[in-house]
Scaffold this motif. Structure first.
Motif, short mmCIF file in Angstrom:
data_model
loop_
_atom_site.label_atom_id
_atom_site.label_comp_id
_atom_site.label_asym_id
_atom_site.label_seq_id
_atom_site.Cartn_x
_atom_site.Cartn_y
_atom_site.Cartn_z
N GLY A 64 0.80 -1.22 0.00
CA GLY A 64 0.00 0.00 0.00
C GLY A 64 0.83 1.26 0.00
N ASN A 65 1.91 1.30 0.75
CA ASN A 65 2.74 2.50 0.83
C ASN A 65 3.44 2.79 -0.49
OD1 ASN A 65 2.09 2.98 3.54
ND2 ASN A 65 3.76 1.67 4.29
N LYS A 66 4.00 1.75 -1.10
CA LYS A 66 4.68 1.94 -2.38
C LYS A 66 3.68 2.31 -3.48
CE LYS A 66 9.12 1.22 -1.74
NZ LYS A 66 9.77 -0.01 -2.21
N LEU A 67 2.49 1.71 -3.45
CA LEU A 67 1.47 2.05 -4.44
C LEU A 67 1.03 3.50 -4.29
CD1 LEU A 67 -0.68 -1.21 -4.36
CD2 LEU A 67 0.66 -0.38 -6.30
N GLN A 68 0.94 3.96 -3.04
CA GLN A 68 0.58 5.37 -2.83
C GLN A 68 1.67 6.30 -3.38
OE1 GLN A 68 -0.27 6.45 1.24
NE2 GLN A 68 -0.48 8.63 0.78
N GLU A 69 2.93 5.95 -3.11
CA GLU A 69 4.04 6.75 -3.64
C GLU A 69 3.99 6.81 -5.16
OE1 GLU A 69 8.92 6.42 -4.10
OE2 GLU A 69 7.84 5.00 -2.81
N PHE A 70 3.74 5.67 -5.79
CA PHE A 70 3.64 5.58 -7.24
C PHE A 70 2.47 6.41 -7.76
CE2 PHE A 70 1.69 2.82 -10.71
CZ PHE A 70 2.50 3.29 -11.73
N GLY A 71 1.30 6.21 -7.19
CA GLY A 71 0.11 6.90 -7.65
C GLY A 71 0.22 8.40 -7.56
N GLU A 72 0.79 8.89 -6.48
CA GLU A 72 0.88 10.33 -6.26
C GLU A 72 1.88 11.01 -7.20
OE1 GLU A 72 1.62 10.60 -2.07
OE2 GLU A 72 -0.53 10.53 -1.56
N LYS A 73 2.77 10.23 -7.79
CA LYS A 73 3.74 10.80 -8.74
C LYS A 73 3.20 10.86 -10.18
CE LYS A 73 7.90 9.22 -6.25
NZ LYS A 73 8.51 10.52 -6.00
N CYS A 74 2.03 10.24 -10.41
CA CYS A 74 1.51 10.09 -11.77
C CYS A 74 0.25 10.93 -11.99
CB CYS A 74 1.19 8.62 -12.06
SG CYS A 74 2.60 7.51 -11.88
N ASP A 75 0.12 11.48 -13.20
CA ASP A 75 -1.13 12.15 -13.56
C ASP A 75 -2.21 11.13 -13.89
OD1 ASP A 75 -0.30 15.02 -13.55
OD2 ASP A 75 1.14 14.28 -15.02
N THR A 88 -5.37 -4.21 -6.61
CA THR A 88 -4.24 -3.30 -6.72
C THR A 88 -4.67 -2.00 -7.38
OG1 THR A 88 -2.68 -5.14 -6.90
CG2 THR A 88 -1.93 -3.02 -7.74
N ILE A 89 -5.47 -2.09 -8.43
CA ILE A 89 -5.93 -0.90 -9.13
C ILE A 89 -6.90 -0.11 -8.27
CG2 ILE A 89 -7.03 -0.06 -11.23
CD1 ILE A 89 -4.26 -1.38 -11.57
N LYS A 90 -7.73 -0.80 -7.48
CA LYS A 90 -8.64 -0.10 -6.57
C LYS A 90 -7.86 0.71 -5.55
CE LYS A 90 -13.02 -2.58 -6.57
NZ LYS A 90 -13.77 -1.33 -6.75
N CYS A 91 -6.73 0.17 -5.10
CA CYS A 91 -5.88 0.90 -4.16
C CYS A 91 -5.34 2.16 -4.83
CB CYS A 91 -4.74 0.00 -3.69
SG CYS A 91 -3.54 0.81 -2.61
N LEU A 92 -4.87 2.03 -6.06
CA LEU A 92 -4.29 3.17 -6.77
C LEU A 92 -5.32 4.26 -7.06
CD1 LEU A 92 -1.91 1.40 -9.31
CD2 LEU A 92 -1.24 3.10 -7.60
N GLU A 93 -6.59 3.87 -7.20
CA GLU A 93 -7.64 4.84 -7.50
C GLU A 93 -7.76 5.94 -6.44
OE1 GLU A 93 -11.32 3.40 -10.20
OE2 GLU A 93 -11.26 2.52 -8.20
N GLN A 94 -7.25 5.66 -5.25
CA GLN A 94 -7.30 6.66 -4.18
C GLN A 94 -6.33 7.81 -4.43
OE1 GLN A 94 -7.51 4.65 -0.06
NE2 GLN A 94 -6.62 3.07 -1.40
N TYR A 95 -5.31 7.58 -5.27
CA TYR A 95 -4.21 8.53 -5.37
C TYR A 95 -4.01 9.11 -6.77
CZ TYR A 95 -3.32 5.68 -1.25
OH TYR A 95 -3.47 5.00 -0.07
N THR A 96 -4.64 8.55 -7.78
CA THR A 96 -4.42 9.03 -9.14
C THR A 96 -5.59 8.63 -10.03
OG1 THR A 96 -2.81 9.09 -10.96
CG2 THR A 96 -3.20 6.95 -9.93
N LYS A 97 -5.57 9.09 -11.27
CA LYS A 97 -6.62 8.74 -12.22
C LYS A 97 -6.30 7.39 -12.86
CE LYS A 97 -6.01 12.78 -14.22
NZ LYS A 97 -5.40 13.53 -13.10
N ILE A 98 -7.32 6.55 -12.99
CA ILE A 98 -7.20 5.24 -13.65
C ILE A 98 -8.18 5.26 -14.82
CG2 ILE A 98 -7.31 2.74 -13.39
CD1 ILE A 98 -5.29 3.90 -11.50
N PRO A 99 -7.76 5.74 -15.99
CA PRO A 99 -8.71 5.89 -17.11
C PRO A 99 -9.44 4.60 -17.47
CG PRO A 99 -6.64 7.00 -17.61
CD PRO A 99 -6.41 6.23 -16.35
N GLN A 100 -8.75 3.46 -17.40
CA GLN A 100 -9.38 2.19 -17.75
C GLN A 100 -10.44 1.77 -16.74
OE1 GLN A 100 -5.29 0.81 -17.87
NE2 GLN A 100 -5.89 -0.67 -19.44
N GLY A 101 -10.37 2.31 -15.51
CA GLY A 101 -11.28 1.89 -14.46
C GLY A 101 -10.95 0.48 -13.98
N THR A 102 -11.79 -0.04 -13.09
CA THR A 102 -11.57 -1.38 -12.55
C THR A 102 -12.63 -2.38 -12.99
OG1 THR A 102 -12.81 -0.82 -10.54
CG2 THR A 102 -10.42 -0.49 -10.48
#
Length: 389
Positions: A64-75, A88-102
């Motif tokens: 979770g911590n590494k995914l947050q770091e990754f997500g926050e660095k990406c548009d 994993t993608i649901k976790c990332l959705e908290q921090y960045t845009k996921i155009p493909q969705g889940t």
């Protein structure tokens, strides 16, 4: 709260790519053409995707911590294959845009959910039954028929977790498998063709459909993708109708694939949906004016999708490491063969896939004759329910 997924990417923005299939490096190349900066995430620091990215972050898919770091660095972040876990993608959705969705992953990573999706749309798929115990197999085998395939609900599991049931004497072999998890029992289809349709869907519902292609297998592995496929107008029209019906119901932005089994009597069975770029789509790198990688990037960046035009009949043929020497001979001979060799490193030592060739010609028949004359590839008729791409 999840981050809104609907936003445009511009040159200079940062695109995150998570996953590590052969799609990753080709997506990075397409992203760079758009002037995007790329950050890759995955557990394998020396993978080709991680090495080619501008920046890479090494981490487990459940960190979770590494995914947050990754997500926050990406548009925006995209998953580059259907094997990235939906959680994993649901976790990332908290921090960045996921155009493909889940939704695409959630529908397709669980075989029961995928079948429920097909049933909801009243689509024709192979008969199946949910299996929890051996008694369930004995009770359902008469309606499912022989041969049948016992498959785990989770698609992420390897083929070692599957069992082909040819006769009643094979059923007891399932006992150990059923101690571990729930399964489905699928009928097999006597199919003459596997046809695939690749779809690009934009953020505003815009949709472009690539020409229908045909997959050819040997020993349950994809050998060729032929474009354009040979099929009747009736089959083509029905495939396009089903494709649009699925695309209307699947909340997904980007390129995805639907595969179909076609019988001798032209009955159509929906085989599976892949919510990402899939290997058969590589044929469009030469066959059409826009590749699946460029079209995928246009979709997830919020750009208008390109009209798709057929350039030239093309066959994609995959080659393994033990075929590499024979392929190298063609390297020095064929001026209409276009080679793509996957990166080789310590993490790919056990992988058998080495790359693919795109063979262009005036006709599919002419391309096929060139391929067959080399005697590098041997194709067989196989059970499409077991075939892996």
């Amino acid at each position: 709260m999840t981050v809104s997924n609907n936003a445009t990417l511009y040159p200079g923005n940062t695109l995150g790519i998570i996953g590590d299939s052969s799609n990753g490096s080709q997506l990075i190349t397409a992203a760079r053409r758009l002037g995007l900066r790329v950050i890759a995430y995955g557990p394998n620091e020396v993978s080709e995707t991680m090495q080619l990215a501008d920046v890479h972050i090494v981490g487990a898919m459940n960190d979770g911590n590494k995914l947050q770091e990754f997500g926050e660095k990406c548009d925006s972040v995209i998953y580059e294959s259907e094997h990235v876990d939906a959680q994993t993608i649901k976790c990332l959705e908290q921090y960045t845009k996921i155009p493909q969705g889940t939704n695409g992953l959630e529908v397709t990573q669980d075989r029961l959910i995928e079948r429920a999706f097909f049933d909801q749309l009243n689509l024709n798929s192979t008969p199946y039954a949910t299996i929890i115990s051996l008694s369930d197999i004995y009770e359902s085998i008469n309606s499912i028929g022989y041969p049948s395939i016992l498959k785990p609900i989770q698609k992420s599991l390897t083929s070692d977790a599957e069992l082909r049931i040819n006769t009643q004497t094979d059923i007891p072999q399932a006992a150990d498998l059923l101690n571990e998890r729930t399964y489905i029992l699928e009928s097999t289809v006597d199919a003459k063709q596997e046809l695939v349709i690749t779809v690009a869907q934009g953020m505003n519902g815009e949709r472009k459909i690539f020409p229908i292609a045909e997959n050819v297998y040997a020993e349950e592995h994809l050998v060729e993708t032929i474009m354009p496929a040979t099929t009747s107008d009736a089959v083509q029209n029905e495939l396009l109708r089903i494709t649009n019906q699925i695309a209307d119901s699947l909340a997904y932005v980007g390129v995805f694939e639907i595969s179909f089994a076609i019988t001798n009597s032209e009955d159509i069975y929906v085989k599976r949906i892949v919510p990402s770029i899939h290997r058969p789509g590589y044929v469009f790198n030469r066959a059409t004016n826009v590749s699946v990688f460029d079209q995928h990037l246009r979709a997830i960046a919020g750009m208008p999708l390109s009209d798709i035009k057929l350039f030239v009949p093309t066959i994609m043929v995959n080659f393994d490491k033990d075929q590499m020497e024979a392929v190298r001979t063609q390297w020095n001979i064929k001026n209409n063969w276009y080679f793509h060799v996957y990166a080789q490193n310590k993490t790919t030592e056990k992988a058998t896939r080495a790359g693919y060739v795109l063979v262009e010609a005036n006709s599919v028949q002419q391309a096929q004759e060139q391929i067959d004359d080399t005697e590098i590839w041997r194709k067989t008729v196989i059970d499409f329910s077991k075939a892996e791409q």
